[in-house]
Design an enzyme around this catalytic site. Sequence first.
Site, PDB file in Angstrom:
ATOM      1  N   HIS A  12       0.856  -1.184   0.000  1.00 11.43           N
ATOM      2  CA  HIS A  12       0.000   0.000   0.000  1.00 11.43           C
ATOM      3  C   HIS A  12       0.889   1.230   0.000  1.00 11.43           C
ATOM      4  O   HIS A  12       1.963   1.239   0.612  1.00 11.43           O
ATOM      5  CB  HIS A  12      -0.928   0.003   1.228  1.00 11.43           C
ATOM      6  CG  HIS A  12      -2.081   0.941   1.099  1.00 11.43           C
ATOM      7  ND1 HIS A  12      -1.966   2.287   1.343  1.00 11.43           N
ATOM      8  CD2 HIS A  12      -3.375   0.735   0.734  1.00 11.43           C
ATOM      9  CE1 HIS A  12      -3.141   2.867   1.143  1.00 11.43           C
ATOM     10  NE2 HIS A  12      -4.005   1.949   0.770  1.00 11.43           N
ATOM     11  N   ASP A  44      -7.711  -5.307  -0.086  1.00 11.79           N
ATOM     12  CA  ASP A  44      -8.192  -6.171  -1.172  1.00 11.79           C
ATOM     13  C   ASP A  44      -7.939  -7.658  -0.930  1.00 11.79           C
ATOM     14  O   ASP A  44      -8.554  -8.496  -1.591  1.00 11.79           O
ATOM     15  CB  ASP A  44      -7.516  -5.774  -2.487  1.00 11.79           C
ATOM     16  CG  ASP A  44      -7.858  -4.361  -2.912  1.00 11.79           C
ATOM     17  OD1 ASP A  44      -9.055  -4.052  -2.960  1.00 11.79           O
ATOM     18  OD2 ASP A  44      -6.934  -3.570  -3.168  1.00 11.79           O
TER      19      ASP A  44
END
Length: 377
Positions: free
Chosen positions: A260, A314
């Site tokens: 991320h 996700d």
Amino acid sequence: MPHDFMPGLAGVPAATSSISDVDGQRGILEYRGIRVETLCAESSYLETAYLLLFGHLPSAVEFQQWTTDVTRHRRIKFRIIDLLKCLPEQGHPMDALQAAVAALGMFYPGRQVKDVENNYWSAVRLVAKLPTIVAAWARLRHGDDPIPPRDDLGFSENFLYMLTESVAPSVWAKIFDDCLILHAEHTMNASTFTGLVTASTLADPYTVVASSIGALKGPLHGGANEEVVVMLREIGTAAKAKAYVENALQNKKKLMGFGHRVYTVKDPRAMVLQELCRRLFKECGSSPLYEIALEVETAAGTMLNSKGIYPNVDFYSGIIYDKMGIDVDLFTPLFAISRVSGWLAHWLEQLRENKLFRPDQIYAGEHDRPYVPIDQR
């Protein structure tokens, strides 16, 4: 004039906001100052959407009115259904959703973006109607009639009903609602920025949301949750996970659902989603995808954690949706159903002191280039 070039505008502040905040080193995500874990434990998606949009938790009276308004605006015009029927059945649901949301702006007045009451009803319609559009497309592409919404069902319960024409177990509805909370907002990401650029032109909110949906579709943003399930199915069994991870990293292949831009620790949303997996599987039996995912996380951790790369939001969300029987290509539209509240919150915030986005560029081309006639090329 000298320029500092930042590819992708990485790290360049584009706005000030009081909507959400991320502490990437400590793994903290807050909506309006409230930890997202707390909202999952204590709140609901509709209450969280109100918090994001209007800056405070609603009173009982405010929440009742908000819930009533959203419930009464779930239905969509028959011409929107006709539009969906005209689209290719093999098309991606995100394309269908973007087209339908853009078309909504033709049915409802939204251009007067300085009108506070009009903006409220635009927000109500978008929050209310996106689930109906997604569920309608999910059925129409298989030749089935859309299921009308039921006013006696809650937000998440109603969406699951519109997909299947059966009322889901209460634990499913609660887990799905928590998933929506976790995906509702996340500071200045690609789709939010896209929406703000569109909003800065004073475009109507339906156009703003349609543009955000376009950005969310990409596999480097919202589409990653689809890619995670594809990857887990490709691995096949938990026993093959370690070899797959090692091979992928040796060949510099990206592990979907890992890493991320902000977090250098495990994404707090991934931690909540992992717990939601456990709750769902306790009720309905485990999933082979979850067992593979655990092995992938373990194998990847030995090689990536030292680099600050951990599972993100996700990685586990698609496993939950898959267990609920939701088609893989609907995962990103579910993201949009949730994130519309965040997009609209940023839209409303920007309107207070709007300034047209007009970034500069560094020209790297030629100058004084001659024109060559076509017969001499």
